[in-house]
Design an enzyme around this catalytic site. Structure first.
Site, PDB file in Angstrom:
ATOM      1  N   ASP A  14      -0.015 140.051  76.517  1.00 21.74           N
ATOM      2  CA  ASP A  14      -1.064 140.346  75.540  1.00 21.74           C
ATOM      3  C   ASP A  14      -1.892 141.580  75.875  1.00 21.74           C
ATOM      4  OD1 ASP A  14      -0.996 137.920  73.579  1.00 21.74           O
ATOM      5  OD2 ASP A  14      -0.809 137.058  75.570  1.00 21.74           O
ATOM      6  N   HIS A  74       6.585 136.879  72.441  1.00 24.57           N
ATOM      7  CA  HIS A  74       7.049 135.510  72.641  1.00 24.57           C
ATOM      8  C   HIS A  74       8.553 135.340  72.725  1.00 24.57           C
ATOM      9  CE1 HIS A  74       3.077 133.392  71.381  1.00 24.57           C
ATOM     10  NE2 HIS A  74       2.909 134.319  72.312  1.00 24.57           N
TER      11      HIS A  74
HETATM   12  C1  RNT Z   1      -0.412 132.271  72.481  1.00 25.30           C
HETATM   13  C2  RNT Z   1      -0.285 132.703  71.078  1.00 25.30           C
HETATM   14  C3  RNT Z   1      -1.501 132.506  70.237  1.00 25.30           C
HETATM   15  C4  RNT Z   1      -2.784 132.841  70.962  1.00 25.30           C
HETATM   16  C5  RNT Z   1      -4.005 132.757  70.107  1.00 25.30           C
HETATM   17  C6  RNT Z   1      -5.263 132.822  70.902  1.00 25.30           C
HETATM   18  O1  RNT Z   1       0.649 132.615  73.250  1.00 25.30           O
HETATM   19  O2  RNT Z   1       0.138 134.031  71.022  1.00 25.30           O
HETATM   20  O3  RNT Z   1      -1.371 133.222  69.064  1.00 25.30           O
HETATM   21  O4  RNT Z   1      -2.720 134.107  71.557  1.00 25.30           O
HETATM   22  O5  RNT Z   1      -3.953 131.638  69.341  1.00 25.30           O
HETATM   23 ZN    ZN Z   2       0.171 134.992  69.111  1.00 21.11          ZN
END
Ligand code: RNT
Ligand code: ZN
Length: 419
Positions: free
Chosen positions: A297, A263
């Site tokens: 992710d 992030h």
């Molecule tokens: C999204 C966040 C969050 C989600 C989950 C599913 O960018 O990383 O944590 O991935 O809540």
């Molecule tokens: Zn997350």
């Protein structure tokens, strides 16, 4: 490798570490005590059970259509059981609100602890803990790119109610399972293009949170965490809940700050933030994820940043203050393998960090002996770490080395391919 071979190699490897002043037994004891919070959402591509035909929204995306996505709570639990049977130690499952398990037709602003009773029963049976997350996406009230920061109070109120209820559920988890349940708030709110007013949405987000957190919950049972983000799909220009927003919010409101490895700007790493945050906050939580060029992710692999994160936690003695959760979703591969690779890698990186002569290295650094620091850390990389890990797996009655892959393949043939 048979049992004897694993044990012999372990004994030899331990000697090598001992020569460097590392107590392997102590490291394994520590590793045994660490619970990784495994995210349920890898098992079904972040769809959930509230609206099973719905699409993933909120600026996150899972791609791929590998066979065997879990379609209901039973299938998901069955898959999680399989994954956990291949992972050493006792851990936690991280649930999202949209994974309700009930026959009642309910919405996010109506959830109650009883809608999660089956999850709690299952966790008790398996000696697991549960963490939680309110779900601020995959829903029609995620409107115009906003939830808690929406200009319309009616939209905000829907989500405020959801947030309040999520805290009661996390409190119930903690009480029933006799261990703290981290309840993580992440909202996708943002704008695709350059805003005129960046301040007002942030003020609304702050005020919505203040309302959510008005109610008292028992801190022995649940701890609220807040997760920031740089951007999401469709929120490229502006994300309301930025890092600075949550740093300020978390520190001023005594909320735990959660840092997700994906992030931040592409060259910015959370490993370098942990020590600063630790000075200003008692508790930390991480989403260990793997960004590839953006917040993608990917499944966690044994890369430099994973190792650096774990080293920071161990070297600074922060294990007891840092909750480690995983967060990735890859639908192009076997989902159980994704979990097993991710959790085992997190544990392996942690073990590597625990197998360092930390005090000696700190002393060298304090004496400005940067040569020793470099030479030692480089040589440590060659020590037979895998032999220690294999022994840890064997002791925990889970497959050693590649053996777990056959198990996953058999499960794919017998179970997943029939879905
Ligand atoms: C999204 C966040 C969050 C989600 C989950 C599913 O960018 O990383 O944590 O991935 O809540
Ligand atoms: Zn997350």
């Amino acid at each position: 490798m048979n049992t004897e071979q694993v044990s012999n190699r372990y004994a030899e490897a331990s000697e090598r570490y001992k020569e460097r002043g590392v107590d392997v037994e102590k490291a394994l004891e520590k590793l045994q005590s660490v619970k990784i919070s495994m995210h349920c959402w890898q098992g079904d591509d972040v769809i959930g059970f509230l609206n099973p035909d719905g699409e993933l929204s909120g600026g996150i995306m899972s791609t791929g259509d590998y066979v065997g996505r879990a379609r209901n709570p039973e299938e998901l639990r069955q898959d999680i059981d399989k994954a956990l049977s291949l992972i050493p130690g006792k851990h936690k499952l991280n649930l999202h609100a949209m994974y309700v398990d009930t026959d009642e037709v309910i919405d996010l602003n109506e959830i109650e602890p009883r809608h999660f009773e089956k999850w709690v029963g299952w966790a008790k049976e398996n000696g697991l803990g549960l963490d939680f997350n309110p779900t601020f996406f995959n829903h029609k009230m995620f409107k115009d790119g906003y939830t808690l920061a929406h200009p319309d109070k009616k939209v905000r109120d829907f989500w405020i109610e959801h947030g309040k209820r999520s805290r009661k559920i996390a409190e119930y988890f903690g009480k029933e399972l006799d261990q703290v349940s981290f309840n993580n708030f992440w909202v996708p709110d943002g704008m695709k293009d350059n805003p005129i007013d960046r301040l007002s949405p942030r003020k609304r987000l702050m005020e919505s949170y203040d309302e959510i957190f008005e109610d008292n919950v028992n801190p022995e049972y649940t701890i609220d965490t807040v997760e920031s983000k740089l951007f999401g799909i469709g929120a490229e220009a502006y994300t309301v809940g930025s890092h600075e927003f949550y740093m300020g919010y978390g520190i001023s409101r005594n909320k735990t700050i959660l840092m997700d490895a994906g992030h931040y700007h592409p060259t910015e790493v959370i490993s370098n933030k942990i020590s600063s945050l630790a000075l200003f906050s008692d508790q930390l939580m991480l989403h260990v994820s793997r960004p590839v060029r953006w917040d993608s992710d990917h499944v966690v692999i044994m890369d430099d940043e994973l190792q650096e994160i774990m080293k920071e936690i161990v070297r600074n003695d922060l294990l007891d203050r840092t909750a480690i959760g995983l967060d990735f979703f890859d639908a192009t591969i076997n989902r159980i393998a994704a979990w097993v690779v991710g959790v085992r890698n997190a544990q392996k990186a942690l073990l590597k960090a625990l197998l360092e002569p930390i005090e000696e290295l700190k002393e060298a650094e304090l004496a400005f002996d940067f040569t020793k620091r470099l030479v030692y850390t480089e040589e440590m990389k060659d020590l037979p770490f895998g032999d220690i890990w294999n022994y840890f797996c064997m002791k925990n009655n889970v497959p050693v080395g590649l053996d777990w892959y056959d198990d996953v393949k058999a499960y794919e043939q017998e179970v997943l391919s029939n879905r």
